[in-house]
Design a protein around this motif. Sequence first.
Motif, PDB file in Angstrom:
ATOM      1  N   GLY A   1       0.820  -1.215   0.000  1.00 26.93           N
ATOM      2  CA  GLY A   1       0.000   0.000   0.000  1.00 26.93           C
ATOM      3  C   GLY A   1       0.850   1.259   0.000  1.00 26.93           C
ATOM      4  O   GLY A   1       0.507   2.246  -0.661  1.00 26.93           O
ATOM      5  N   ALA A   2       1.968   1.234   0.733  1.00 26.04           N
ATOM      6  CA  ALA A   2       2.866   2.387   0.746  1.00 26.04           C
ATOM      7  C   ALA A   2       3.479   2.614  -0.632  1.00 26.04           C
ATOM      8  O   ALA A   2       3.598   3.762  -1.094  1.00 26.04           O
ATOM      9  N   PHE A   3       3.859   1.530  -1.317  1.00 26.30           N
ATOM     10  CA  PHE A   3       4.392   1.663  -2.674  1.00 26.30           C
ATOM     11  C   PHE A   3       3.320   2.203  -3.621  1.00 26.30           C
ATOM     12  O   PHE A   3       3.623   3.014  -4.512  1.00 26.30           O
ATOM     13  N   ALA A   4       2.080   1.755  -3.452  1.00 25.56           N
ATOM     14  CA  ALA A   4       0.992   2.263  -4.287  1.00 25.56           C
ATOM     15  C   ALA A   4       0.803   3.761  -4.068  1.00 25.56           C
ATOM     16  O   ALA A   4       0.610   4.524  -5.028  1.00 25.56           O
ATOM     17  N   LEU A   5       0.872   4.195  -2.811  1.00 29.12           N
ATOM     18  CA  LEU A   5       0.770   5.622  -2.514  1.00 29.12           C
ATOM     19  C   LEU A   5       1.915   6.397  -3.141  1.00 29.12           C
ATOM     20  O   LEU A   5       1.720   7.507  -3.659  1.00 29.12           O
ATOM     21  N   TRP A   6       3.112   5.814  -3.132  1.00 28.05           N
ATOM     22  CA  TRP A   6       4.271   6.467  -3.743  1.00 28.05           C
ATOM     23  C   TRP A   6       4.080   6.603  -5.254  1.00 28.05           C
ATOM     24  O   TRP A   6       4.384   7.660  -5.834  1.00 28.05           O
ATOM     25  N   LEU A   7       3.567   5.555  -5.905  1.00 31.81           N
ATOM     26  CA  LEU A   7       3.324   5.627  -7.345  1.00 31.81           C
ATOM     27  C   LEU A   7       2.267   6.675  -7.676  1.00 31.81           C
ATOM     28  O   LEU A   7       2.370   7.380  -8.689  1.00 31.81           O
TER      29      LEU A   7
END
Length: 335
Positions: free
Chosen positions: A152-158
């Motif tokens: 989820g954190a990577f998705a937010l970063w993208l």
Amino acid sequence: MDRDRGELVSSADGEVRGTQSFVRTLSECWSRPSLTLLEVLWRWTFGAPVALLLWHIGKRIFANTQLDASALEAMTVTRPLEAAQTLASAGALLLPPVLREAVWLVPLLLIAWVVWSTLGRTFVLRRADPELYVRLGTTMVLQLLRVAALAGAFALWLVSLHWAATTAVTRPLERGGEPNLVSYFALVIVGTLAVFALWAVVSWFLSIAPLLSMLRNLGIAASLSAALRLGEVKGKLVEINLVMGIVKIALLVLAMVFSATPLPFESVATPAFLNVWWTIVALLYFVASDFFHVARAVAYLKLWGAYEPQSISGPRNGSEAQVSSEGARQTSLRP
């Protein structure tokens, strides 16, 4: 307990400081290289086969995709827009086969990582403290929750990267203007640091929950509940997580600096030498990263031992007497 806690307590305010205890833990972990060696062993026995598998799949994808190799070789940072268009064209060709492979590969690697990391981390923590409980099933589920949160954190970063590209590049081009690359990179850096800091602040309880399950012989729900009821220890864990975030950034910067060190001598440095140099830098980076991962886990154990009688209530394995007696032994590393 009193002696070990005294080693962590600041003489100025009588409280255990997260950074102070973490620095002391780094020294102790440095004096016990076997912990880092075990961490490196279980991580690399997973990472090396996965890297070879990804390399094989990547070669197959590139062999079956008609890419414009000359355009890729002609890319240069002096013409960023042309380079971006070339990369976008290559990405459009590579994305469909990559997604087809990812449909089966990502779930497989995720499950393998959860199982292998649980076994490896349990082995390392039991080396640090042989009296910890073994809770493989609970730890696997908690590790899966942490991986999902990290995704989820990577998705937010993208999402933040897409917003930065839309704000600084796409919209100016739609209005007939020039893209603001300085603004784009500034937004990317700020957004990356923001997501990084947010993860460090909110992920501490997902990291401490597996340790609590091994320390207090708890199940999944009880471990998560105990992780959210740590009282004053929360601030210390967040502090250590933020320090770890800074350390990771510093390690990445140092790796990039050392990787670029031979470039001014590129006229005399052979490609073979550069490949060996970059391999050495990468290996040193991964070893240093593994060392700090061990130090963080051990720092959590020591903080729990210093604060458990004051801030964590409830019997351990069904006995109040065990809480006080076993809380004392958690404070220090076993030699």
